[in-house]
Design an enzyme around this catalytic site. Structure first.
Site: not given
Length: 467
Positions: A143, A229
């Site tokens: 959120e 990554s």
């Protein structure tokens, strides 16, 4: 190799050591070893002469003698193989898929006669508390990203059991080379909610000095190298660290986590072969959640999942229900014991499902059906499943649940507020820690950047110090 004369006997090949009769134990287990398949009459190759001699002996012998020769095998440089006299190719995949180990059913009930690991009340409650805290952290951090407070986030929804149960089964001194969906391992080892938030905000307390994307955590203190990554790069690193443990004769192992999509990378295959040949103590834990971002597993490989690849590399392997906390704990515990005591690699394929989006850059509704995601979220949720088992044991109740979730929410909110209010890493860190002496080109780049900031200071973020 010299071609044996027709008059030479098959026994001469056995006497010279080129061909051996197997001992009884090998003969008894021969059916369990997949032989290399060759045509019955090869015409070329370094061993063609030996196989032609086998054909000659068979044709000049009685039926009984030919039958006896079925026990003979050849010690090739790459394999010990028996012989057949018909062309027979191996199947693309086994007739039956590798079974999946589990302890609890979908309702959190102990399956009859299932192997039950040694899990006492304090350990079980701690695992559950970590699973819930991880779930709450993911919800609020997701959120916060949607609010623009930081740039990127990944959740572990649906994979909490793999995170926490695996971490609980390992030794804290074992090295863990994770992908980006294993923050629960760090949480179990003591990484605080504030440390998680510091990394995502790239503030002055971020151990990576703001140089990594959010959720790319790392902790030297907790034996957890910083996440990278690119897919699969951590796999050969884990094997190399395990080789170091072996050379130093340390009773430790390394563990590396990856998704099933990483098994399409070259790093996966190189790491698997390296680990198997050198016999190093490393656990390969694959989170097979069905999708490599938006690509389904059916478009990734034709094999029986990832567990089948272990056999190809000569590696002991197992398939486990990744949504079953007890099964995951038992599997990793047993695998670690074998890896350390026998110095061998182990492949674990944990079958699970990624309930959330791949990341905040993804909309999984584009490639998955809503009812499918809802089914896994409600009916196969590993957190709810483990909670039901705890309640069945009399170790958990509604009051404890409400308090845990309330406390976890307050702690996460406090961590976000604290981390978000701190200054970012200074601009200088863009140019340091790579070279002992900063080269001229970087000095010039820093000078030009500072000049640009000076001309457009109104566009430069106020919470990023210049020095």
């Amino acid at each position: 190799m010299m071609v044996p004369k027709p008059a030479s006997s098959w026994a001469r090949l056995i006497t010279t050591g080129l061909l051996r009769r197997p001992s009884h134990p090998f003969h008894a287990s021969r059916s369990t070893i997949a032989p290399v398949r060759f045509p019955s009459s090869p015409s070329c190759g370094p061993f063609a002469s030996v196989l032609r001699e086998r054909q000659f002996c068979s044709s000049s012998s009685s039926g009984d003698e030919s039958e006896d020769h079925l026990d003979e095998f050849l010690d090739f440089p790459g394999a010990k193989v028996g012989f057949i006299n018909k062309i027979k190719f191996t199947a693309e995949r086994p007739q039956e898929p590798v079974p999946c180990f589990r302890v609890l059913d979908d309702h959190g009930r102990l399956i009859k006669d299932a192997y039950m690991p040694e899990v006492d009340k304090p350990l079980a409650i701690r695992m559950y508390q970590n699973m819930v805290t991880l779930q709450v952290m993911d919800t609020l951090f997701f959120e916060a990203q949607r609010q623009g407070r930081f740039s990127f986030y990944l959740t572990t929804f649906g994979e909490e059991a793999i995170n926490i149960a695996s971490a609980a089964a390992l030794n804290n001194d074992d090295m863990v080379y994770a992908q980006y969906r294993e923050p629960g391992v760090l949480m179990w080892r003591g990484f605080t909610l504030k440390e998680f938030a510091n990394q995502c905000f790239s503030n002055v307390a971020d151990y990576g000095k703001g140089r990594q994307m959010p959720v790319h955590y790392g902790s030297a203190k907790l034996n957890y190298p910083t996440v990278s990554s690119p897919i699969g790069t951590q796999l050969p690193h884990a094997v190399g660290a395990a080789y170091a443990f072996k050379m130093d004769q340390k009773p430790l192992c390394t563990t590396t986590f990856f998704g099933e999509g990483a098994s399409s990378e070259g790093d996966f295959h190189g790491a698997m072969n390296f680990a198997a040949v050198l016999e190093v103590p490393v656990l390969f834990i694959c989170r097979n959640n069905g999708f490599a971002i938006s690509t389904p597993a059916s478009e990734q490989f034709k094999s029986d999942g990832v567990v089948a690849k272990g056999h190809a590399y000569g590696m002991r392997s197992i398939r486990v229900d990744g949504n079953d906390t007890l099964a995951m704990y038992a599997t990793v515990k047993a695998a670690r014991k074998m890896a350390v005591e026998e110095s061998r690699p182990i492949l674990i394929e944990a079958l699970t499902y990624r309930v959330g989006h791949h990341s905040t850059s993804d909309d999984s509704g584009k490639y998955r059906k809503g009812d499918e995601m809802q089914h896994w979220k409600t009916m196969r949720d590993p957190v709810l499943r483990f909670r039901r088992w705890l309640e069945g044991e009399g170790w958990w109740d509604t009051d404890a649940e409400q308090k845990l979730r309330s406390d976890a929410r307050n702690e996460v909110i406090s961590a976000l507020q604290s981390a978000g209010s701190q200054m970012k890493q200074p601009l200088t860190n863009l140019f340091t820690d790579v070279y002992d002496t900063i080269p001229r080109n970087l000095i010039q780049q820093e000078k030009e950047l500072r000049s640009t900031v000076g001309r457009h200071h109104e566009d430069y973020p106020s919470d990023v110090p210049l020095y």
